[in-house]
Design a protein around this motif. Structure first.
Motif, short mmCIF file in Angstrom:
data_model
loop_
_atom_site.label_atom_id
_atom_site.label_comp_id
_atom_site.label_asym_id
_atom_site.label_seq_id
_atom_site.Cartn_x
_atom_site.Cartn_y
_atom_site.Cartn_z
N SER A 216 0.83 -1.22 0.00
CA SER A 216 0.00 0.00 0.00
C SER A 216 0.86 1.26 0.00
CB SER A 216 -0.95 0.00 1.20
OG SER A 216 -0.26 0.25 2.42
N VAL A 217 1.99 1.22 0.70
CA VAL A 217 2.90 2.37 0.68
C VAL A 217 3.51 2.53 -0.71
CG1 VAL A 217 5.01 3.35 1.66
CG2 VAL A 217 3.39 2.16 3.15
N MET A 218 3.82 1.42 -1.37
CA MET A 218 4.33 1.49 -2.74
C MET A 218 3.28 2.10 -3.67
SD MET A 218 6.26 -2.20 -3.16
CE MET A 218 7.82 -2.55 -2.34
N GLU A 219 2.03 1.69 -3.51
CA GLU A 219 0.95 2.26 -4.33
C GLU A 219 0.82 3.76 -4.08
OE1 GLU A 219 -2.54 -0.78 -5.18
OE2 GLU A 219 -2.18 -0.59 -3.03
N GLU A 220 0.85 4.15 -2.81
CA GLU A 220 0.73 5.56 -2.47
C GLU A 220 1.90 6.36 -3.03
OE1 GLU A 220 0.19 8.41 1.50
OE2 GLU A 220 0.61 6.26 1.70
N CYS A 221 3.08 5.75 -3.01
CA CYS A 221 4.27 6.42 -3.53
C CYS A 221 4.12 6.69 -5.03
CB CYS A 221 5.51 5.56 -3.26
SG CYS A 221 7.05 6.34 -3.74
N TYR B 188 5.69 3.75 -13.65
CA TYR B 188 5.70 3.39 -12.23
C TYR B 188 7.08 3.62 -11.61
CZ TYR B 188 1.35 0.95 -13.47
OH TYR B 188 0.09 0.64 -13.92
N ALA B 189 8.12 3.21 -12.33
CA ALA B 189 9.48 3.39 -11.80
C ALA B 189 9.84 4.87 -11.71
CB ALA B 189 10.48 2.65 -12.68
N LEU B 190 9.52 5.64 -12.74
CA LEU B 190 9.81 7.07 -12.71
C LEU B 190 9.09 7.75 -11.55
CD1 LEU B 190 9.56 8.04 -16.50
CD2 LEU B 190 11.64 7.74 -15.15
N ALA B 191 7.82 7.40 -11.34
CA ALA B 191 7.04 8.03 -10.28
C ALA B 191 7.66 7.79 -8.91
CB ALA B 191 5.60 7.51 -10.31
N VAL B 192 8.03 6.54 -8.65
CA VAL B 192 8.62 6.20 -7.34
C VAL B 192 9.94 6.94 -7.15
CG1 VAL B 192 9.64 4.37 -5.94
CG2 VAL B 192 7.49 3.97 -7.15
N ASN B 193 10.78 6.91 -8.16
CA ASN B 193 12.10 7.50 -7.96
C ASN B 193 12.10 9.01 -7.98
OD1 ASN B 193 12.80 4.56 -9.05
ND2 ASN B 193 14.50 5.32 -7.81
N GLU B 194 11.14 9.62 -8.65
CA GLU B 194 10.99 11.07 -8.53
C GLU B 194 10.49 11.45 -7.15
OE1 GLU B 194 10.21 11.96 -13.29
OE2 GLU B 194 8.56 12.23 -11.85
N GLU B 195 9.60 10.62 -6.61
CA GLU B 195 9.13 10.85 -5.24
C GLU B 195 10.28 10.67 -4.25
OE1 GLU B 195 6.18 11.72 -2.31
OE2 GLU B 195 6.40 12.10 -4.45
N GLY C 49 10.31 12.09 -0.36
CA GLY C 49 9.00 11.62 0.04
C GLY C 49 9.05 10.28 0.75
N ARG C 50 7.86 9.77 1.09
CA ARG C 50 7.74 8.47 1.76
C ARG C 50 8.03 7.37 0.75
NH1 ARG C 50 8.28 8.51 6.08
NH2 ARG C 50 6.42 9.55 6.88
N ILE C 51 8.87 6.43 1.15
CA ILE C 51 9.39 5.44 0.22
C ILE C 51 9.52 4.10 0.93
CG2 ILE C 51 11.91 5.37 0.44
CD1 ILE C 51 10.20 6.49 -2.73
N VAL C 52 9.55 3.02 0.16
CA VAL C 52 9.87 1.71 0.71
C VAL C 52 11.27 1.33 0.26
CG1 VAL C 52 9.32 -0.76 0.74
CG2 VAL C 52 7.47 0.93 0.79
N THR C 53 12.16 1.04 1.18
CA THR C 53 13.48 0.55 0.81
C THR C 53 13.31 -0.85 0.24
OG1 THR C 53 13.87 -0.36 3.03
CG2 THR C 53 14.64 1.87 2.62
N ALA C 54 13.71 -1.02 -1.02
CA ALA C 54 13.41 -2.28 -1.70
C ALA C 54 14.49 -2.70 -2.67
CB ALA C 54 12.06 -2.12 -2.43
N ILE D 59 11.07 -2.82 -7.73
CA ILE D 59 10.10 -3.78 -7.23
C ILE D 59 8.68 -3.22 -7.28
CG2 ILE D 59 9.33 -4.95 -5.11
CD1 ILE D 59 12.28 -5.67 -4.62
N PRO D 60 8.43 -1.96 -6.89
CA PRO D 60 7.07 -1.42 -7.06
C PRO D 60 6.61 -1.40 -8.51
CG PRO D 60 8.31 -0.06 -5.53
CD PRO D 60 9.28 -1.03 -6.13
N ALA D 61 7.51 -1.06 -9.44
CA ALA D 61 7.13 -1.01 -10.85
C ALA D 61 6.72 -2.39 -11.35
CB ALA D 61 8.28 -0.45 -11.69
N VAL D 62 7.51 -3.41 -11.00
CA VAL D 62 7.20 -4.76 -11.47
C VAL D 62 5.97 -5.31 -10.75
CG1 VAL D 62 8.11 -7.09 -11.75
CG2 VAL D 62 9.63 -5.13 -12.05
#
Length: 466
Positions: A218-223, A279-286, A291-296, A305-308
């Motif tokens: 859920s944190v990955m989705e929010e990210c 998905y990968a761009l969004a997480v890494n720009e965040e 921002g809030r992130i999951v170490t993965a 991992i969130p993108a896949v």
């Protein structure tokens, strides 16, 4: 030594697990130790010194700010990412620090948070020394910590002993290599995810592990959502890197609404890849925005991992929560092998330890939920790391932006391809995952320091920052 899935995946703050999350946890551990020994009231001043890669790229990674937040009693998993910068600015401006969230002490950021750009401590490139002083200037306590990748923090004794954690919990299916993991699967008749869940049951009930993993998801989705809805046109830090995720998602959604999948007729056969990139761009720009992130398993590789996983959830028929849990458990098993037998720290082995490890983990996870056998999963993981061997960590300006953001997108697609390639085989292959991990370790040891998160080599010196 036992490692849990929840050691590999933890909620934190950008932009770096080793340079932001680790220093914040170390500072928090230092103040918590003072509190536990009833020493806080005796402290008039604290000082933090950062060495090696932390000192070289600490400003770009917000290591100095992370230390201040940790000393003020904040934790990476719960700190308010929207107000953290204001809190740090207030401490610097007013010259006061609420030690462990309590009484204020005198604080001068130039004097009390020192980044040594050319000095290192012996046990690891990411070393820190914390000191607490009384009103008379006498040292009350001095502690040394190392941020060893993925937000893991150890003290000087355990670092020199090469111990990650002191957890000696007995596990029903212990493994320290890919070969042992496969043997455990064959002996028990369990999948890799089932082996991992059986081990997790040694720490907590299965329902609790499942809930924690779904929270991670859920944190990955929010990210991803946050990364797609930011309104600032460029990322912070001075490189003026343009945000791409918000515009790209709008473009993709519009093409779907218009019935123009990828702008091609017939439908673009690589349409899913557009979304994986997003998905990968969004997480890494965040992540780059703090921002809030999951170490993965790290923040620098947090988008893979969130993108896949998003690819699985959106494009694979029958995707469900059970698959999400299976994916994360399988990926964690591979991550544990990297953590125990090599490194996930860019400062120690280069980006092969971050993006390479994450690519391998994601490849294993998606292979498992696509129906791969344990042998095919191990093959997918091996492909994922083999083709990232030698990858350098050379962030321009010490920021987790160039080449990190695009590198996550490319590795995400590579992970999916690795899984698909492995699924076409029967699991038999010439190079084992264990051999590839050992090669990564040796390559990292041979790699010059300028290519290991110091911003003194590679793109970092060949790209003009302004």
């Amino acid at each position: 030594m036992a490692l849990s899935t929840l050691d590999l995946f933890s909620v934190g703050i950008g932009p770096s697990s080793s340079h932001t999350v680790g220093p914040m946890r170390a500072a928090r551990r230092f103040t918590a130790g003072l509190a536990a020994d009833s020493l806080l009231d005796s402290v008039a001043r604290v000082k933090a010194e950062l060495f090696g890669s932390l000192g070289a790229t600490g400003i770009g990674h917000h290591s100095d700010q992370a230390v201040i937040l940790g000393l003020a009693g904040h934790d990476p998993a719960t700190v308010n990412t929207d107000t953290a910068g204001d809190l740090v600015s207030s401490c610097i401006r007013e010259g006061r620090l609420p030690l462990d969230g309590g009484s204020d002490i005198d604080f001068n950021d130039e004097r009390d948070v020192v980044l040594h750009r050319r000095k290192s401590l012996p046990a690891h490139p990411n070393g820190m020394i914390f000191q607490a002083f009384g009103a008379d200037g006498e040292t009350i306590r001095e502690s040394t910590y190392y941020s060893i990748g993925g937000g893991f923090v150890v003290d000087d004794v355990s670092a020199e002993a090469d111990q990650l954690v002191s957890d000696e919990t007995p596990l029903p299916h212990p493994f320290s290599s890919g070969g042992e993991l496969l043997a455990a699967c064959r002996t028990s008749g369990l999948s890799i995810a089932e082996v991992m869940m059986a081990n997790e049951n040694s720490w907590r009930p299965e329902a609790e592990t499942r809930a924690a993993l779904l929270h991670i998801w859920s944190v990955m989705e929010e990210c991803v959502e946050n990364g797609c809805t930011r309104t600032e046109p460029v990322l912070p830090g001075g490189l003026k890197v343009r945000r791409r995720a918000p515009e790209l998602r709008e473009k993709l959604r519009q093409q779907e609404a218009d019935g123009r999948i990828g702008g091609l007729e017939p439908a673009d056969p690589l349409w899913a890849m557009e979304w994986v990139n997003l998905y990968a761009l969004a997480v890494n720009e965040e992540n780059a925005s703090g921002g809030r992130i999951v170490t993965a398993p790290t923040n620098g590789a947090a988008g893979i991992i969130p993108a896949v996983l998003h690819f699985y959830a959106r494009f694979i028929d029958g995707a469900d929560e059970d698959g999400i849990v299976t994916f994360l458990l399988t990926a964690a098993a591979i991550g544990i092998l990297f953590k125990q037998n090599a490194s996930i720290s860019g400062a120690e082995v280069g980006c092969q330890g971050e993006v390479g490890s994450a690519c391998s983990m994601a490849a294993a996870g998606i292979c498992a939920v696509l129906g791969g056998t344990p042998e095919q999963v191990e093959n997918a993981a091996e492909i994922g790391i083999e083709h990232n061997l030698g990858l350098t960590c050379d962030p321009v300006g010490g920021l987790v932006q160039i080449p990190c953001i695009e590198r996550n997108a490319i590795a995400s697609v590579k992970a999916i391809n690795a899984a698909r390639l492995a699924r076409h085989g029967d699991g038999e292959h010439r190079v084992t995952l264990d051999q590839a991990i050992e090669t990564m370790r040796q390559t990292g040891a041979d790699m010059k320091d300028k290519y290991k998160e110091t911003s003194r080599g590679g793109l970092a010196v060949n790209v003009i920052e302004c």
